[in-house]
Enzyme design. Structure first.
Site: not given
Ligand SMILES: *[C@@H]1O[C@H](CO)[C@@H](O)[C@H](O)[C@H]1NC(C)=O
Ligand SMILES: *[C@@H]1O[C@H](CO)[C@@H](O)[C@H](O)[C@H]1NC(C)=O
Length: 991
Positions: A570, A573, A647
């Protein structure tokens, strides 16, 4: 898992309180997004400049692009054209040299690459004492391209003079690139017609290097900066001296730029690359995920129903993202497809820097009085990247299948997944202890709800230190893992790229001492905030760092991990809570001194790659397919695992919006995708949760997930009738797993989408081009249209062809209805699902607790007789679901054929291949047979009691039950206890 701001309490209270208050102090309380936390085009200097440039060009009909190929620089050899483009910078005729290469590849793909000579040679000066690389980033290819670059030796110059050169290439030389020298432009033609034009509008813009001219009277000086240059003398004369790309060019953001309190020092100055790419006669364009909004992309220059902002690709932790927006999300694939009746073409923009794409459509009417008749729409796109090379691949189709195949020859296909990963994943932030995990596991069994994987979010760690366990709540990870293992279940644990900056944490100490972290602009280790508080970031661009990363996953090192432990990456980025736009400063330095600006969109892929490779080497001799879920991705990430759409929210419109998003992933070469079932933020009402499970059962990646503040919502908590309905949706997914797996095999071979939108399966049916709420599953002919609206008891489904369709559950016939919309009943208990006639697909109908436990179950084949009343075909792929033995031929691939004239259904080897020596798995598959064959639409002449089965030199009979057609329902026949081996040739005769 979310990013910045919103934190809440659970588990380690004190740690949370400290972190939460620290963050609240820094950023204030965070409630909802936050569009203003992310840049609009006019807040990104290079985007603003290029858009303004485009406005100027469009407004000035006399405009001529200042880019010209130097005629005598052009040479063509072995499928490649090399030349130099001269960019005229000012009225004085000052020019900049831009080497261009046009490569014609054996696959029929063309590639146009433009660099900048001065930067290529490193002959530029950096601001300050920056250590950044001087070149334009030229390593994206190393990460993204895995093949397909062989030059087409057959490509040949068809015509050449001082003004242009024309090259014929591609299959049967049907493709043509017509390169005009002054101004530079390229027309790509197929069969004599132009389909794609580069720089037709003259928006090509490569911001060349120039020395910095300080415009302010008291310029802030950086240490070591060269201030002896005469050009820095006077601010007054500056404006006149700096050539403008267009009148009034905004130069304020050339050398430095701020947003949200963060300042980006730009040691190389302005260096954007931009180009217009027009699709002549194309009305629909698809691709460039991930965005919300429709599958068929909208225009972006305003007007009714259009966006105002370009589509943006700058991978970011977009907290509580909004729907129907061109805003960036967590991952980017700059692959775009244009489609019209009978033709598809596309481009792939290989650039890892921040990129924006403007889209406009123009109606061209041959006869202005004809009002619509004979007029056609063309679409223009304007690509704007902050840095890097201009590097664009051009695909001339002509089918959507061709585009994906060619794109995937370059970037790779979908990894063959762990079979369990196509099952259902039960996740939440967080299962709070090993006991909690075991309890959920037991309850799923108690309620007969199948699942394969339970997930651990960040709270399992000791204080957010990855590769550790919280000693209190997860005291016995092995005991937990063993309980899961006992019925074939798996555990996924989260491991993120931010490493807690704390003494005594070995991972952190090794990261620092070996210099494997990303550096700041001064070349010192970058420190920022994320879940653990102060953190450093693993630099997966560094091969040595990746090698080290792999060591951390060894079973012996990551204590508590087991063979059924898998990984979730996760925040890659990367998410940096206190960074600009919640990510890293662009002037951070990665391995090789590339700026973060250069590689940003690749960052997630490299980390995903490091984890993928790590899982392949957890133990000597173990060679299993990894499972790694990623949030951030780029072109090529399909080789590494699954993604999810980040999300989302527990709201009906997020359920609805998930389907075009997942379809967009599927047609952009990264099909292993899904959205959080139930919605991450908030508490779904039970009807929504139920409908979401029904839709999720048709996502290629099927995971439920929930925010830490949301109420528990495991399926057994929903209560009746919801729990039963959800369990039925899960059972449907599980029974169809053989067909899902077969679809993934196709994705592995050719990167076929796993779920397919209408334009893809029916590329000539214009009425289907904008439909993005229904889809086919693999090659099964299953056509699903999940209910995504509250209180809906019917759905309208568009029928794309004249085949017969049957209701999956009732066998009701939807007669030939091409182009019509039919209304299906869809009470809460029902998923609208049709079967197109003409297919044979496989199921495993015995209810089990997990997919692993289904490994040796017999198969059911479903035959949907086509509208001619006698044909159907289908296939099945099976392997051990876990190892790479399939690469050595250890798999079963069958083709099933219904021959109505001969009244037979047979199974033959699905491909020509040599017999392999059977390994353990193949031997064990000898016990697995075809149990049942259900023939929907069976002709009345099949009303028999018995059929003959022939296989492996033997003949026997099996019983047949025939049910004649009822009111609106097709006749169907069921052959029971067929008994033929799934891996063998066989024939069932109804004669
Ligand atoms: C820049 O200017 C300052 C002040 O005039 C001077 O002390 C310094 O040596 C100059 N630096 C260079 C690199 O010329
Ligand atoms: C991961 O990256 C390395 C280095 O670029 C490359 O050799 C390897 O093939 C990549 N793995 C996959 C599965 O793409």
């Amino acid at each position: 898992m979310l990013g910045s701001g919103q934190l809440s309490m659970s588990g380690g209270w004190t740690a949370y309180l400290c972190l939460a208050s620290a963050l609240t102090g820094l950023f204030g309380p965070a409630v909802a997004v936050k569009e203003h936390d992310f840049k609009k085009c006019d807040q990104a200097g290079f985007c603003k400049r290029n858009r303004a440039f485009a406005d100027h060009v469009v407004a000035n009909t006399a405009w001529e692009s200042p880019y010209n190929i130097l005629a005598d620089s052009a040479s063509f050899k072995d499928g490649q054209l090399q030349a130099t483009i001269l960019k005229t910078v000012n009225d004085a005729g000052e020019t900049v040299r831009l080497p261009i290469t046009v490569s014609f590849l054996e696959s029929g793909t063309a590639r146009v690459t433009v660099d900048e000579e001065k930067r290529q040679k490193g002959e530029i000066e950096l601001r300050g004492d920056s250590k950044a690389r001087k070149q334009r980033y030229n390593e994206a290819e190393q990460w993204v391209i895995v093949g397909g670059l062989t030059l087409d030796k057959e490509a040949k110059v068809d015509y050449q003079d001082d003004t242009q050169i024309t090259v014929q290439y591609g299959p049967e030389s049907k493709f043509e690139a017509s390169i005009k020298f002054a101004p530079f432009s390229i027309d790509f033609k197929r069969d004599g017609d132009t389909h794609i034009k580069l720089n037709d509008k003259g928006l090509l813009n490569m911001e060349h290097w120039r020395p910095r001219i300080d415009a302010s009277p008291a310029p802030e000086k950086q240490e070591g900066e060269d201030n002896s240059s005469s050009e820095t003398e006077s601010a007054e004369t500056t404006a006149a001296q700096v050539p403008e790309a267009y009148p009034g060019e905004d130069q304020n953001t050339w050398w430095e730029e701020s947003f949200g309190g963060n300042t980006d020092s730009k040691p190389r100055g302005p260096e954007s690359v931009a180009l217009d790419i027009s699709f002549v006669g194309y009305d629909h364009i698809y691709g460039i995920p991930s965005h919300t909004g429709p599958l068929s992309l909208r225009q972006t220059r305003g007007g009714e129903g259009n966006f105002q902002e370009p589509y943006r690709m700058y991978n970011a932790d977009v907290f509580e993202y909004i729907l129907d927006s061109p805003m960036t999300l967590y991952g980017s694939i700059p692959f775009l497809q244009a489609h019209r009746k009978d033709s598809s073409v596309g481009i792939f923009w290989l650039n890892a820097a921040e990129t924006w794409v403007d889209i406009t459509k123009e109606k061209e009417s041959k006869n202005p009085l004809a009002l619509g008749i004979g007029s056609k729409t063309s679409t223009s796109t304007h690509w704007i990247s902050e840095a890097g090379l201009l590097d664009v691949f051009v695909f001339l189709g002509p089918t959507p299948q061709d585009l994906i195949r060619k794109y995937s020859e370059l970037t790779g296909t979908t990894a063959m997944p762990q079979e369990f990963s196509l099952g259902y994943h039960q996740c939440r932030w967080n299962y709070v202890s090993d006991e909690d995990v075991k309890d959920v596991d037991r309850k799923m069994d108690k309620f007969n709800i199948p699942y394969d994987v339970i997930w651990l979010d960040i709270e399992y760690t000791d204080d957010k230190k990855y590769f550790t366990w919280d000693g209190h709540s997860f005291a016995d990870p092995i005991g937990m893992g063993k309980q899961l293992e006992s019925h074939g279940r798996q555990l996924v644990a989260i491991i993120d790229p931010h490493i807690k900056n704390v003494d005594g944490y070995k991972v952190s100490e090794e990261l620092k001492s070996q210099k494997f972290a990303v550096n700041n602009k001064d070349g010192e280790i970058f420190e920022g905030w994320c879940w653990p508080g102060s953190s450093h970031w693993v630099d997966a661009f560094n091969a040595a760092a990746r090698k080290w990363w792999a060591t951390l996953f060894k079973y012996a090192r990551f204590e508590g991990s087991m063979r059924n432990t898998w990984i979730w990456n996760d925040m890659n980025e990367p998410s940096v809570f206190n960074g600009p736009e919640t990510t890293m400063p662009k002037d951070n330095l990665h391995y090789g001194n590339w700026e973060h600006r250069d590689i940003h969109n690749l960052n997630g892929l490299t980390f995903h790659n490091a984890t993928f490779e790590a899982l392949k080497s957890r133990e000597a001799g173990e060679f299993r397919r990894p499972f790694v879920l990623t949030r951030s991705f780029f072109a090529g990430s399909q080789r590494l695992g699954a993604m999810w759409t980040g999300d989302n929210q527990a709201a009906w419109d997020h359920l609805e919006g998930s389907i075009p998003m997942v379809l967009s992933q599927n047609i952009a070469g990264f099909p292993f995708s899904g959205a959080d079932v139930g919605g991450f933020f908030g508490n779904p009402e039970k009807e929504l949760l139920t409908r979401w499970y029904q839709a999720g059962a048709f996502y290629p990646f099927f995971r439920a997930h929930a925010h830490i503040d949301s109420r528990r919502r495991e399926p057994y908590l929903a209560g009746e009738p919801y729990t039963t309905i959800i369990a039925a949706a899960l059972r449907l997914r599980y029974s169809l797993l053989p067909s899902w797996y077969t679809a993934f095999r196709q994705a592995y071979l050719t990167n076929e989408p796993v779920i397919k939108p209408m334009f893809y399966t029916h590329p000539n049916e214009e009425a289907g081009f904008a439909i993005d709420d229904q889809f086919f599953v693999g090659n099964t002919g299953l056509l699903a249209k999940p209910v995504t609206q509250k209180d809906k008891e019917t759905v309208d489904i568009w029928i794309p062809d004249n085949e017969v369709y049957y209701d999956y559950f009732t066998y009701d016939i939807i007669p030939s209805n091409k182009g019509k919309t039919v209304t299906l009943d869809a009470p809460l208990s029902k998923i609208p699902l049709l079967m197109q006639g003409g297919h044979i697909f496989a199921r495993r109908d015995r209810p089990r607790r997990s997919s692993t436990l289904m490994k040796w179950d017999d198969y059911t084949l479903v035959v949907t007789v086509g509208k001619d009343g006698k044909t159907a075909e289908g296939d099945l792929y099976v392997d051990d679901g876990d190892s790479y033995e399939f690469e050595k031929g250890q798999y079963i691939y069958r083709k099933f054929i219904l021959d109505g004239d001969a009244k037979t259904i047979s199974s033959v080897d699905g491909e020509d291949r040599k017999k392999v020596k059977e390994g353990d798995w193949m031997k064990k598959m000898h016990q697995v047979t075809v149990d049942k064959i259900i023939i929907v639409g069976a002709p009345a002449s099949w009303d028999k009691q018995e059929v003959t089965v022939e296989s492996e030199g033997e003949t026997w009979t099996a019983t047949l039950e025939y049910t004649p057609a009822g009111k609106g329902r097709a006749a169907f026949a069921v052959v029971k206890k067929v008994g033929a081996r799934i891996g063998a040739d066989w024939k069932v005769s109804f004669a």
